[in-house]
Write an enzyme that holds these catalytic residues in place. Structure first.
Site, PDB file in Angstrom:
ATOM      1  N   LYS A 191     -12.816   9.731   6.831  1.00  0.00           N
ATOM      2  CA  LYS A 191     -11.264   9.440   6.574  1.00  0.00           C
ATOM      3  C   LYS A 191     -11.074   7.848   6.301  1.00  0.00           C
ATOM      4  CE  LYS A 191      -7.912   7.674   8.531  1.00  0.00           C
ATOM      5  NZ  LYS A 191      -7.048   6.862   7.548  1.00  0.00           N
ATOM      6  N   GLY A 244     -12.865  -0.854  12.649  1.00  0.00           N
ATOM      7  CA  GLY A 244     -11.475  -1.295  12.539  1.00  0.00           C
ATOM      8  C   GLY A 244     -10.892  -1.932  13.882  1.00  0.00           C
ATOM      9  N   SER A 245      -9.819  -1.810  14.162  1.00  0.00           N
ATOM     10  CA  SER A 245      -9.086  -2.947  14.998  1.00  0.00           C
ATOM     11  C   SER A 245      -9.605  -2.380  16.444  1.00  0.00           C
ATOM     12  CB  SER A 245      -7.769  -2.944  14.818  1.00  0.00           C
ATOM     13  OG  SER A 245      -7.253  -1.678  15.024  1.00  0.00           O
ATOM     14  N   GLY A 249      -9.603   1.498  18.134  1.00  0.00           N
ATOM     15  CA  GLY A 249     -10.998   1.817  18.491  1.00  0.00           C
ATOM     16  C   GLY A 249     -10.981   2.467  19.906  1.00  0.00           C
ATOM     17  N   GLU A 266     -16.921  -0.289  15.853  1.00  0.00           N
ATOM     18  CA  GLU A 266     -17.272  -1.431  15.419  1.00  0.00           C
ATOM     19  C   GLU A 266     -15.929  -2.188  15.220  1.00  0.00           C
ATOM     20  OE1 GLU A 266     -19.622  -3.419  15.332  1.00  0.00           O
ATOM     21  OE2 GLU A 266     -21.151  -1.978  15.595  1.00  0.00           O
ATOM     22  N   CYS A 300     -14.511  -9.315   9.307  1.00  0.00           N
ATOM     23  CA  CYS A 300     -14.848  -9.065  11.045  1.00  0.00           C
ATOM     24  C   CYS A 300     -15.924 -10.310  11.416  1.00  0.00           C
ATOM     25  CB  CYS A 300     -15.558  -7.918  11.394  1.00  0.00           C
ATOM     26  SG  CYS A 300     -16.940  -7.379  10.363  1.00  0.00           S
ATOM     27  N   GLN A 347       0.171  -8.221   6.818  1.00  0.00           N
ATOM     28  CA  GLN A 347      -0.709  -9.445   7.308  1.00  0.00           C
ATOM     29  C   GLN A 347      -0.255 -10.664   7.052  1.00  0.00           C
ATOM     30  OE1 GLN A 347      -3.669  -9.069   8.789  1.00  0.00           O
ATOM     31  NE2 GLN A 347      -3.696 -11.122   8.722  1.00  0.00           N
ATOM     32  N   GLU A 399      -7.863 -12.529  17.230  1.00  0.00           N
ATOM     33  CA  GLU A 399      -8.380 -12.330  15.688  1.00  0.00           C
ATOM     34  C   GLU A 399      -7.073 -12.375  14.890  1.00  0.00           C
ATOM     35  OE1 GLU A 399      -9.506  -8.310  14.528  1.00  0.00           O
ATOM     36  OE2 GLU A 399     -11.344  -9.246  13.402  1.00  0.00           O
TER      37      GLU A 399
HETATM   38  P1  NAP Z   1      -7.438  -0.379  11.737  1.00  0.00           P
HETATM   39  O1  NAP Z   1      -5.969  -0.648  11.406  1.00  0.00           O
HETATM   40  O2  NAP Z   1      -7.946  -0.246  13.101  1.00  0.00           O
HETATM   41  O3  NAP Z   1      -7.752   0.925  10.748  1.00  0.00           O
HETATM   42  C1  NAP Z   1      -9.058   1.102  10.632  1.00  0.00           C
HETATM   43  C2  NAP Z   1      -9.202   2.554  10.253  1.00  0.00           C
HETATM   44  O4  NAP Z   1      -8.926   3.388  11.455  1.00  0.00           O
HETATM   45  C3  NAP Z   1      -8.278   3.294   9.372  1.00  0.00           C
HETATM   46  O5  NAP Z   1      -8.920   4.080   8.384  1.00  0.00           O
HETATM   47  C4  NAP Z   1      -7.056   3.567  10.057  1.00  0.00           C
HETATM   48  O6  NAP Z   1      -6.406   4.671   9.427  1.00  0.00           O
HETATM   49  C5  NAP Z   1      -7.723   4.205  11.224  1.00  0.00           C
HETATM   50  N1  NAP Z   1      -6.925   4.243  12.524  1.00  0.00           N
HETATM   51  C6  NAP Z   1      -5.774   3.601  12.810  1.00  0.00           C
HETATM   52  N2  NAP Z   1      -5.384   3.963  14.163  1.00  0.00           N
HETATM   53  C7  NAP Z   1      -6.117   4.802  14.168  1.00  0.00           C
HETATM   54  C8  NAP Z   1      -6.401   5.697  15.666  1.00  0.00           C
HETATM   55  N3  NAP Z   1      -5.594   5.429  16.546  1.00  0.00           N
HETATM   56  N4  NAP Z   1      -7.396   6.221  15.759  1.00  0.00           N
HETATM   57  C9  NAP Z   1      -8.299   6.626  14.867  1.00  0.00           C
HETATM   58  N5  NAP Z   1      -8.224   6.020  13.605  1.00  0.00           N
HETATM   59  C10 NAP Z   1      -7.035   4.960  13.494  1.00  0.00           C
HETATM   60  O7  NAP Z   1      -8.151  -1.705  11.203  1.00  0.00           O
HETATM   61  P2  NAP Z   1      -7.969  -2.283   9.675  1.00  0.00           P
HETATM   62  O8  NAP Z   1      -6.787  -2.968   9.582  1.00  0.00           O
HETATM   63  O9  NAP Z   1      -8.139  -1.179   8.508  1.00  0.00           O
HETATM   64  O10 NAP Z   1      -9.312  -3.400   9.672  1.00  0.00           O
HETATM   65  C11 NAP Z   1      -9.350  -4.612  10.009  1.00  0.00           C
HETATM   66  C12 NAP Z   1     -10.094  -4.621  11.489  1.00  0.00           C
HETATM   67  O11 NAP Z   1     -11.363  -4.018  11.218  1.00  0.00           O
HETATM   68  C13 NAP Z   1     -10.213  -5.820  12.055  1.00  0.00           C
HETATM   69  O12 NAP Z   1      -9.723  -5.947  13.525  1.00  0.00           O
HETATM   70  C14 NAP Z   1     -11.879  -6.107  11.959  1.00  0.00           C
HETATM   71  O13 NAP Z   1     -12.256  -6.914  12.561  1.00  0.00           O
HETATM   72  C15 NAP Z   1     -12.310  -4.826  11.965  1.00  0.00           C
HETATM   73  N6  NAP Z   1     -13.716  -4.711  11.191  1.00  0.00           N
HETATM   74  C16 NAP Z   1     -14.696  -4.657  12.251  1.00  0.00           C
HETATM   75  C17 NAP Z   1     -15.842  -4.636  11.536  1.00  0.00           C
HETATM   76  C18 NAP Z   1     -17.150  -4.789  12.404  1.00  0.00           C
HETATM   77  O14 NAP Z   1     -18.425  -4.290  11.993  1.00  0.00           O
HETATM   78  N7  NAP Z   1     -17.189  -5.165  13.636  1.00  0.00           N
HETATM   79  C19 NAP Z   1     -16.172  -4.751  10.116  1.00  0.00           C
HETATM   80  C20 NAP Z   1     -14.809  -4.613   9.413  1.00  0.00           C
HETATM   81  C21 NAP Z   1     -13.843  -4.745   9.958  1.00  0.00           C
HETATM   82  P3  NAP Z   1      -5.036   4.316   8.548  1.00  0.00           P
HETATM   83  O15 NAP Z   1      -4.806   2.888   8.294  1.00  0.00           O
HETATM   84  O16 NAP Z   1      -5.162   4.823   7.334  1.00  0.00           O
HETATM   85  O17 NAP Z   1      -3.796   4.873   9.525  1.00  0.00           O
END
Ligand code: NAP
Length: 497
Positions: A191, A244-245, A249, A266, A300, A347, A399
């Site tokens: 996904k 993701g966020s 998570g 992560e 990240c 953003q 963040e």
């Molecule tokens: P995000 O908004 O949390 O989205 C990440 C993924 O999760 C997307 O595919 C999103 O789908 C999905 N998602 C959203 N809400 C969800 C829920 N309630 N349950 C399950 N899945 C859900 O994050 P992002 O804006 O794409 O990425 C930025 C974040 O990722 C930052 O916080 C960054 O630090 C983190 N990150 C961490 C690492 C690491 O290794 N620690 C690496 C890279 C990024 P949709 O958006 O399509 O709805």
């Protein structure tokens, strides 16, 4: 690496087809249309619609899970030679068209073209690495203290793995999750982020063009909350790996509790780079600029806290500001741009709100921090630098995920390490120093998963474990040999003879 001839994936016709017809979901081995279509906009140029895609719903995800579950047992019995062959082929196909795929990432994620192309290369390397891992022998055969009893320890695939990925490393993160999942005999449901569907489609097309049995790999688009809930609550999904966020998570963790799904999360971060009085100034500036602004600060592992001891503070600031003036913000497809756009308006607005907040909190903005115009309509933001920062300010706790750094002046190493650890996150952090004793001490004192000595906080290698502490990570480490902890489950067999 063998060069693959051009095929339908690789040429301009494919590029045109991305624009002319919505991308389908790969469900039960078939490319499927759904009633709802969404657009994928280029954040460097909002008039450029990179692609459109069909969004999956609950019924689609349930069908996907059912199929992934049915075919997994046979895939688990597949020969390791076949797995090695399939993963190698995926790596080769990625490498054969890395420039084209880099362009797709640059267009849909706004990542500067060189960084985007580098991401394709790194992604191919994950498939190559796990191709080799799939044929590495695992498990153990042992004696028992009981007479005529032997013991076998077997690593079996965990089952069906849900893979949820963010937009900021849309190919690399998918690669470092999918490659080990397949290598160890699992079915995979990807996904991807709705903001980077095209590179996910390309990867899915490549995977589908191999000898992987139908249904072992699926691609489903849709809202994270909807698809994530279905994956989390299903008893047929044994594991979910998510990047993701923190909010998403934790939501996934709460929803998974009844089904007792194995999780690897992560999440967010707040990383510091410490610069001590004895640091090599050029190295310090290079590491700080790279850590703060590469990938538009949307990493990240970016560092937004620059923790500088007072003896080098003035010199560092002058050199840092001079270097900032050399950075060019512009269209991610333009090779001269060091910094591309924010991923979206939300953003950009968030960056601007943090600039306002930092000033209200008492930090001094010395450079950047504005929405800027370029020749194309996009979400451009000038890289920002605050000084007079204090650890407890929200700009130094939350963040921001943008090209914003804040310098915090400290007296000495002890104060610096306190500031570095003064956060609910623990992913990455670094120190720039020529003092061996301090560098060694830092290695132990930093409560983080990735320690950088005389290096930027970003820039991880593929073959070693990756992950963090506190709110940054949950579950076992990603990448490398460590990935088998997540993608396999251990069975212990006692044999009386
Ligand atoms: P995000 O908004 O949390 O989205 C990440 C993924 O999760 C997307 O595919 C999103 O789908 C999905 N998602 C959203 N809400 C969800 C829920 N309630 N349950 C399950 N899945 C859900 O994050 P992002 O804006 O794409 O990425 C930025 C974040 O990722 C930052 O916080 C960054 O630090 C983190 N990150 C961490 C690492 C690491 O290794 N620690 C690496 C890279 C990024 P949709 O958006 O399509 O709805």
């Amino acid at each position: 690496m063998k060069k693959i001839d051009q095929d339908e994936l690789l040429n301009t016709q494919f590029m045109e087809s991305l624009q002319n017809e919505p991308m389908k979901n790969l469900i039960s081995g078939e490319w499927v249309e759904t009633p709802e279509i969404e657009e994928n906009i280029n954040p460097s140029d909002t008039s450029d619609i990179v692609s459109t895609f069909y969004k999956g719903s609950f019924s689609h995800i349930f069908e996907t899970i059912d199929c992934a579950s049915k075919v997994q047992a046979d895939w688990a019995k597949s020969s390791i030679a076949l797995r090695e062959q399939i993963l190698t082929e995926i790596a080769e196909k990625l490498m054969a068209n890395k420039d084209f795929y880099g362009e797709i990432i640059a267009r849909e994620a706004g990542k500067p073209i060189k960084e985007a192309t580098d991401e394709v290369v790194k992604s191919a390397e994950f498939f190559t690495y796990f191709a080799a891992e799939s044929i590495r022998s695992k498990g153990a055969y042992m004696d028992s203290p009981r007479e005529s009893v032997d013991i076998e320890v077997i690593n079996e695939p965990v089952g069906v793995v849900g893979v949820i990925t963010p937009w900021n490393y849309p190919l690399a993160i998918a690669a470092w999750k999918i490659a080990p999942a397949l290598a160890y005999g699992n079915s995979v449901i990807l996904k991807p982020s709705s903001q980077t569907p095209a590179i996910a489609y390309i990867l899915a097309k490549i995977i589908d063009s191999t000898k992987l049995p139908k249904g072992v790999f699926s691609l489903i688009y849709g809202k994270g909350g909807v698809i994530g809930k279905a994956l989390a609550e299903s008893k047929k999904v044994q594991a979910i790996t998510f990047t993701g966020s923190v909010g998403a998570g934790k939501d996934l963790a709460k929803k998974s509790i009844d089904s007792m799904t194995k999780l690897q999360l992560e999440m967010g971060s707040k990383n510091s780079l410490i610069i001590l009085d004895d640091a090599d100034l050029d190295l310090a500036v290079e590491a700080a600029i790279k850590g703060a602004y590469n990938a538009n600060g949307q990493k990240c592992t970016s560092c937004s806290k620059l923790v500088v001891t007072e003896g080098i503070y003035e010199k560092f600031l002058e050199a840092y500001k001079a270097k900032m003036k050399t950075l060019t913000v512009g269209n991610a497809m333009d090779k001269t741009s060091n910094i591309g756009p924010c991923i979206d308006k939300k953003q950009l607005d968030s960056n601007l709100a943090y600039i306002k907040l930092g000033q209200e909190e008492g930090a001094t903005l010395v450079c950047g921090g504005e929405a800027i115009k370029t020749s194309t309509e996009g979400f451009f933001f000038s890289p920002a630098l605050f000084v007079d920062g204090k650890s407890q300010m929200r700009i130094n706790q939350e963040e921001m995920f943008g090209a914003i750094a804040c310098v915090i002046k400290v007296k000495n190493y002890d104060e610096a390490i306190h500031v570095l650890n003064d956060t609910e996150f623990g992913l990455s952090g670094g120190i720039i120093t020529n003092d061996l004793k301090k560098a060694m001490q830092f290695k132990h004192d930093a409560v983080i998963g990735n320690v950088m000595i005389n290096l930027a906080t970003a820039g991880m290698d593929n073959h070693v474990p990756f992950g963090g502490r506190k709110n940054s990570s949950y579950g076992s480490r990603e990448k490398s040999y460590a990935a088998s902890d997540f993608y396999t489950t251990t069975k212990t067999v006692y044999i009386k003879y």
